[in-house]
Design a protein around this motif. Structure first.
Motif, PDB file in Angstrom:
ATOM      1  N   TYR A 167      38.452  35.381  50.734  1.00  0.00           N
ATOM      2  CA  TYR A 167      38.770  36.785  51.016  1.00  0.00           C
ATOM      3  C   TYR A 167      39.929  37.328  50.175  1.00  0.00           C
ATOM      4  O   TYR A 167      39.776  38.372  49.512  1.00  0.00           O
ATOM      5  N   PRO A 168      41.079  36.676  50.174  1.00  0.00           N
ATOM      6  CA  PRO A 168      42.148  37.197  49.303  1.00  0.00           C
ATOM      7  C   PRO A 168      41.774  37.154  47.823  1.00  0.00           C
ATOM      8  O   PRO A 168      42.210  38.017  47.047  1.00  0.00           O
ATOM      9  N   ARG A 169      40.948  36.197  47.452  1.00  0.00           N
ATOM     10  CA  ARG A 169      40.518  36.125  46.046  1.00  0.00           C
ATOM     11  C   ARG A 169      39.655  37.343  45.692  1.00  0.00           C
ATOM     12  O   ARG A 169      39.808  37.939  44.617  1.00  0.00           O
ATOM     13  N   LEU A 170      38.745  37.731  46.589  1.00  0.00           N
ATOM     14  CA  LEU A 170      37.913  38.906  46.344  1.00  0.00           C
ATOM     15  C   LEU A 170      38.757  40.180  46.284  1.00  0.00           C
ATOM     16  O   LEU A 170      38.540  41.043  45.433  1.00  0.00           O
ATOM     17  N   ALA A 171      39.715  40.288  47.209  1.00  0.00           N
ATOM     18  CA  ALA A 171      40.563  41.477  47.233  1.00  0.00           C
ATOM     19  C   ALA A 171      41.336  41.624  45.926  1.00  0.00           C
ATOM     20  O   ALA A 171      41.472  42.727  45.385  1.00  0.00           O
ATOM     21  N   GLU A 172      41.831  40.507  45.425  1.00  0.00           N
ATOM     22  CA  GLU A 172      42.583  40.544  44.170  1.00  0.00           C
ATOM     23  C   GLU A 172      41.680  40.852  42.987  1.00  0.00           C
ATOM     24  O   GLU A 172      42.021  41.656  42.118  1.00  0.00           O
ATOM     25  N   LYS A 173      40.506  40.238  42.976  1.00  0.00           N
ATOM     26  CA  LYS A 173      39.582  40.432  41.853  1.00  0.00           C
ATOM     27  C   LYS A 173      39.140  41.882  41.734  1.00  0.00           C
ATOM     28  O   LYS A 173      39.059  42.440  40.630  1.00  0.00           O
ATOM     29  N   TYR A 174      38.821  42.511  42.873  1.00  0.00           N
ATOM     30  CA  TYR A 174      38.268  43.864  42.845  1.00  0.00           C
ATOM     31  C   TYR A 174      39.300  44.951  43.151  1.00  0.00           C
ATOM     32  O   TYR A 174      38.957  46.135  43.164  1.00  0.00           O
TER      33      TYR A 174
END
Length: 226
Positions: A167-174
């Motif tokens: 989840y935090p990885r997706l938030a950072e990526k997008y």
């Protein structure tokens, strides 16, 4: 025409101008006092599973209804659409997200993945499905508030670490707004959950809505540039 008649006409003309000016001023005050129309009201689409749908609760106690009431209590006229379906996985949410954009939301609150974790589905599949949902939303011009979820502890340490990190990885990526844990303050609290220990009761939903409301307000403001 006599001088008296001419003076009367001038007086009537002056009075008419004063009345028109007063009418215009009153109209300005009326318009400024008119409540925000439905067309100007912000709309939030809450896309999720049973946690959004309101499993085991009457409609007025579901998360979207309570969040809408909380936002209005904070002075924000926001409509919250219930896009939750009990049992939905991230893949199921992906399969139905396109037609939900017909509502023309100003923000998508994305709450999916809990059922993926309960079923032990591969975290990489969950991440891929959520990524596609975010991409579709951003392509439609709808900003996203991603809400995180935690894996059930019985799934083991390795699974939990992989799942929780997506989840935090997706938030950072997008570059999406991010609320780390949807059930913050409610998970594992018996008095805030229904008998199954997984779904919030009315008191639990109120806590979730109250805690997440500021993030929704910030995400709406960022999305509209206000």
């Amino acid at each position: 025409m006599t001088r008296l008649s001419l003076n009367r006409l001038r007086l009537y003309g002056a009075l008419a101008s004063m009345i028109n000016a007063a009418t215009a001023i009153c109209a300005v005050f009326v318009l400024s006092a008119t409540p925000t129309s439905a067309a100007e009201r912000a709309t939030v689409l809450a896309l999720g599973d049973s946690l959004v749908a309101g499993y085991g609760l009457p409609k007025e106690e579901s998360f979207p209804a309570v969040l809408e009431a909380e936002l209005k209590a904070l002075g924000h006229d926001v409509r919250v659409i219930n896009g939750g379906v009990s049992g939905d996985t991230s893949k199921a949410g992906l399969s139905r997200v396109d037609w939900l954009f017909a509502e023309k939301p100003d923000l998508m609150l994305l709450e999916l993945g809990a059922n993926d974790g309960l079923r032990g589905l591969p975290p990489e599949d969950t991440e891929r499905n959520l990524a596609q949902i975010i991409e579709k939303s951003q392509a439609a011009g709808v900003p996203v508030l991603l809400t995180g979820m935690l894996a059930p502890p019985n799934m083991g340490r390795d699974y939990g670490e992989a799942f929780n990190a997506l989840y935090p990885r997706l938030a950072e990526k997008y570059g999406t707004a991010f609320y780390p844990f949807f059930l913050d303050g409610v998970a594992a609290e018996p008095e805030l959950n229904q008998g199954d220990g997984m779904h919030p009761n009315a008191a639990g939903v109120e806590i979730i809505a109250r805690r997440i409301a500021p993030s929704v307000i910030d995400a709406l403001a960022a999305g509209t540039g206000s």
